[in-house]
Design an enzyme around this catalytic site. Structure first.
Site, PDB file in Angstrom:
ATOM      1  N   HIS A 149      42.871  42.915  44.943  1.00  0.00           N
ATOM      2  CA  HIS A 149      42.514  41.526  44.795  1.00  0.00           C
ATOM      3  C   HIS A 149      43.318  40.756  43.690  1.00  0.00           C
ATOM      4  O   HIS A 149      43.247  40.930  42.653  1.00  0.00           O
ATOM      5  CB  HIS A 149      40.896  41.340  44.188  1.00  0.00           C
ATOM      6  CG  HIS A 149      40.543  40.188  44.272  1.00  0.00           C
ATOM      7  ND1 HIS A 149      39.300  39.981  44.900  1.00  0.00           N
ATOM      8  CD2 HIS A 149      40.878  38.943  43.748  1.00  0.00           C
ATOM      9  CE1 HIS A 149      38.962  38.599  44.834  1.00  0.00           C
ATOM     10  NE2 HIS A 149      40.054  37.886  44.206  1.00  0.00           N
ATOM     11  N   HIS A 163      45.443  36.459  43.506  1.00  0.00           N
ATOM     12  CA  HIS A 163      45.768  35.187  44.160  1.00  0.00           C
ATOM     13  C   HIS A 163      47.217  34.648  44.114  1.00  0.00           C
ATOM     14  O   HIS A 163      47.443  34.443  42.991  1.00  0.00           O
ATOM     15  CB  HIS A 163      44.854  34.202  43.653  1.00  0.00           C
ATOM     16  CG  HIS A 163      43.462  34.341  43.832  1.00  0.00           C
ATOM     17  ND1 HIS A 163      42.591  33.562  44.416  1.00  0.00           N
ATOM     18  CD2 HIS A 163      42.316  35.188  43.263  1.00  0.00           C
ATOM     19  CE1 HIS A 163      41.343  33.931  44.749  1.00  0.00           C
ATOM     20  NE2 HIS A 163      41.060  34.948  43.919  1.00  0.00           N
ATOM     21  N   GLN A 176      38.536  28.151  48.784  1.00  0.00           N
ATOM     22  CA  GLN A 176      38.460  27.894  47.434  1.00  0.00           C
ATOM     23  C   GLN A 176      37.264  26.932  47.201  1.00  0.00           C
ATOM     24  O   GLN A 176      36.396  27.136  46.362  1.00  0.00           O
ATOM     25  CB  GLN A 176      39.527  27.654  46.714  1.00  0.00           C
ATOM     26  CG  GLN A 176      39.399  27.355  45.153  1.00  0.00           C
ATOM     27  CD  GLN A 176      38.919  28.373  44.196  1.00  0.00           C
ATOM     28  OE1 GLN A 176      39.566  29.184  43.959  1.00  0.00           O
ATOM     29  NE2 GLN A 176      37.477  28.528  43.951  1.00  0.00           N
ATOM     30  N   HIS A 222      34.681  36.081  48.251  1.00  0.00           N
ATOM     31  CA  HIS A 222      34.343  35.984  46.814  1.00  0.00           C
ATOM     32  C   HIS A 222      32.772  35.914  46.674  1.00  0.00           C
ATOM     33  O   HIS A 222      32.425  34.806  47.124  1.00  0.00           O
ATOM     34  CB  HIS A 222      34.874  34.907  46.380  1.00  0.00           C
ATOM     35  CG  HIS A 222      36.484  35.032  45.667  1.00  0.00           C
ATOM     36  ND1 HIS A 222      37.575  35.319  46.582  1.00  0.00           N
ATOM     37  CD2 HIS A 222      37.080  34.969  44.577  1.00  0.00           C
ATOM     38  CE1 HIS A 222      38.483  35.389  46.038  1.00  0.00           C
ATOM     39  NE2 HIS A 222      38.325  35.219  44.719  1.00  0.00           N
ATOM     40  N   GLU A 262      30.156  35.180  42.405  1.00  0.00           N
ATOM     41  CA  GLU A 262      30.926  35.317  41.199  1.00  0.00           C
ATOM     42  C   GLU A 262      30.424  34.240  40.121  1.00  0.00           C
ATOM     43  O   GLU A 262      30.722  33.242  39.962  1.00  0.00           O
ATOM     44  CB  GLU A 262      32.471  35.158  41.484  1.00  0.00           C
ATOM     45  CG  GLU A 262      33.643  35.060  40.266  1.00  0.00           C
ATOM     46  CD  GLU A 262      34.801  34.865  40.395  1.00  0.00           C
ATOM     47  OE1 GLU A 262      35.164  34.106  41.484  1.00  0.00           O
ATOM     48  OE2 GLU A 262      35.914  34.716  39.705  1.00  0.00           O
ATOM     49  N   ASP A 296      43.034  40.036  40.118  1.00  0.00           N
ATOM     50  CA  ASP A 296      42.806  38.701  40.078  1.00  0.00           C
ATOM     51  C   ASP A 296      43.762  37.710  39.900  1.00  0.00           C
ATOM     52  O   ASP A 296      44.131  36.804  40.926  1.00  0.00           O
ATOM     53  CB  ASP A 296      41.470  38.485  39.518  1.00  0.00           C
ATOM     54  CG  ASP A 296      40.591  37.290  40.161  1.00  0.00           C
ATOM     55  OD1 ASP A 296      40.889  37.049  41.370  1.00  0.00           O
ATOM     56  OD2 ASP A 296      39.605  37.087  39.484  1.00  0.00           O
TER      57      ASP A 296
HETATM   58  N1  17E Z   1      39.071  31.351  42.655  1.00  0.00           N
HETATM   59  C1  17E Z   1      37.813  31.885  42.450  1.00  0.00           C
HETATM   60  O1  17E Z   1      36.957  31.411  42.925  1.00  0.00           O
HETATM   61  N2  17E Z   1      37.398  32.858  41.887  1.00  0.00           N
HETATM   62  C2  17E Z   1      38.411  33.516  41.146  1.00  0.00           C
HETATM   63  N3  17E Z   1      38.222  34.671  40.037  1.00  0.00           N
HETATM   64  C3  17E Z   1      39.945  33.055  41.301  1.00  0.00           C
HETATM   65  C4  17E Z   1      39.927  32.015  41.857  1.00  0.00           C
HETATM   66  C5  17E Z   1      41.036  33.745  40.526  1.00  0.00           C
HETATM   67 FE   FE2 Z   2      39.423  36.103  42.972  1.00  0.00          FE
END
Ligand code: 17E
Ligand code: FE2
Length: 454
Positions: free
Chosen positions: A99, A101, A194, A252, A255, A351
């Protein structure tokens, strides 16, 4: 192979038992023939005196035509074979970054730093940086990040790529990079919305275009959608899109520290009903840290039944979560110990490498494992000695890789660490001396020489 270690035999059998899953991944870009890519027959090499994973010391590895040909003690060199003596060192299959980006890597401070340390300020900062994105810019930064990862022993990378961009600039760059570097690194790309699927203009259309362009996996971001209804419909859409294009999924998921964020139950249920659990991953799931135990007890049954995979990013999760707490401050890391004990597959990821969500991060997965063990309190002896699985075999399962692992017949991808075993490699942060791809040296580092004058 008269002297083959019984452990290796056991591993080989396990792998054969898994062959139906491997067959499903054919046609994925993760499956290609390294030896033919080298132009000729590939490397012939004898590695001597090593320990493989948690096996016995003093084992030799013969590589013929870029593939593992023989594994055992006391192998004798053959004509035309290069011999590399690594007596007393540790050999592991290459690390897997499950994982990261890459499209955002190495942008920290552009156009400004994330001062609050929240996920949400990170998304705002990235949304500003996205305005100036170019194809060359993404390719250059992602290429540098990948080479840095290779130095730390990584050969397989699953990267999320933001597709909430009408031009899909980052995706075009990363698709080209995936092809250009495929003989050195295996790159999997996830279409990552995103700014949302239902909450971003033409979000569904952008996801579909990404699938057409050739991503490996479909993502989603249920906790960022405007409403709970959008969260559910975005997941339904993502599962249908993944099935339509025969793609993996990596979401995702939840989070956030909100204990009411429950995208995971929807994702796991759809995966179960579609029968695609092993091809689905829930990343982050930090809200699970805050779920009440009664709810978790009910949830874990579904998670087991579904067979989905989990990725935790302990460094970034502890950095971004707990930001609206006073004291006590939540750690915000998903229940790795409980999931693992329930037989559910969990891997660890970095990450971010210097971007709006992590001012630091080098790509070195040793930092991730070390922090992961401490913050999840997985510090029993067997938890420490088995922890390389979080960045090797467990991650291979998350990525649905085939042809992975130090077994006769597999492509000779492996790393050599300057340590006698994993415990010492982890504890001392021992360098990866060499990273081999199809028996060819991809990266090399010197051992650290320390002199104490007393
Ligand atoms: N974008 C997101 O939504 N969550 C993350 N942990 C990262 C980017 C790195
Ligand atoms: Fe991420």
């Amino acid at each position: 192979h008269g002297r083959l270690d019984p452990r290796l035999l056991r591993r080989k059998r396990n792998r054969e038992g898994n062959s139906s899953m491997s067959a499903q991944t054919e046609g994925n870009n993760t499956h290609h023939n390294q030896a033919s890519a080298m132009g000729e027959k590939g490397a012939n090499l004898l590695i001597t005196g090593v320990r493989i994973e948690d096996g016995p010391a003093g084992v030799d590895i013969r590589i013929t035509g870029g593939k593992f040909a023989e594994i055992g003690a006391g192998l004798t060199p053959r004509e035309g074979e290069e011999v590399r003596n690594y007596t007393g060192k540790l050999v592991l299959p290459p690390y897997i970054e499950s994982h990261v980006h890459l499209d955002t890597a190495l942008t920290s401070g552009q156009p400004r730093y994330n001062e609050s340390g929240t996920l949400f300020e990170g998304i705002e900062v990235w949304s500003e940086r996205k305005q100036t994105l170019t194809y060359e810019d993404v390719k250059d930064r992602a290429g540098r990040a990948l080479r840095q990862q290779a130095q730390f022993g990584i050969q397989y990378v699953r990267s999320h790529v933001d597709v909430t961009d009408p031009d899909l600039t980052a995706l075009r760059a990363l698709i080209d990079l995936r092809e250009e570097l495929k003989d050195s690194m295996t790159l999997q790309l996830v279409a990552f919305p995103q700014e949302g699927i239902e909450s971003f203009p033409n979000g569904r259309d952008l996801m579909r275009r990404a699938a057409e362009m050739g991503v490996d996996a479909i993502g989603a971001i249920p906790h960022f959608e405007f409403t709970r209804e959008y969260s559910v419909s975005s997941l339904n859409f993502a599962v249908e899109l993944a099935q339509e294009y025969g793609l993996l999924m990596d979401v995702h998921c939840d989070e956030i520290d909100d204990e009411a964020s429950r995208g995971l139950e929807t994702l796991a249920t759809r995966a179960l009903e579609a029968g695609i659990g092993p091809r689905v991953t829930a990343s982050h799931t930090t809200a699970m840290h805050s779920y009440n135990n009664a709810y978790f007890l009910r949830l874990v049954r579904l998670l087991k039944m579904s067979g989905i995979n989990f990725v935790s990013n302990p460094l970034v999760n502890t950095h971004l979560q707990g930001r609206v707490d006073t004291y006590p401050k939540r750690r915000g890391v998903t229940r790795v110990k409980e999931l693992t004990e329930a037989g559910i597959n969990v891997s660890f990821g970095q990450d971010d490498i210097e971007d709006p969500w992590n001012p630091m991060g080098t790509g070195n997965l040793r930092d991730v494992v070390l922090n992961g063990l401490y913050v999840t309190q997985m510090m029993a002896r067997s938890e420490i000695t088995g922890s390389y699985n979080f960045i090797t075999h467990n991650a291979a399962r998350t990525l649905n890789l085939s042809d992975y692992g130090i077994e006769v017949g597999n492509t000779a991808n492996f790393i050599v660490l300057d340590a006698e075993d994993w415990f010492h490699a982890l504890s001392f942060g021992s360098p990866v001396l060499a990273n081999f791809r199809a028996g060819r040296v991809l990266t090399e580092s010197e051992a650290v020489v320390r002199q104490v004058n007393f």
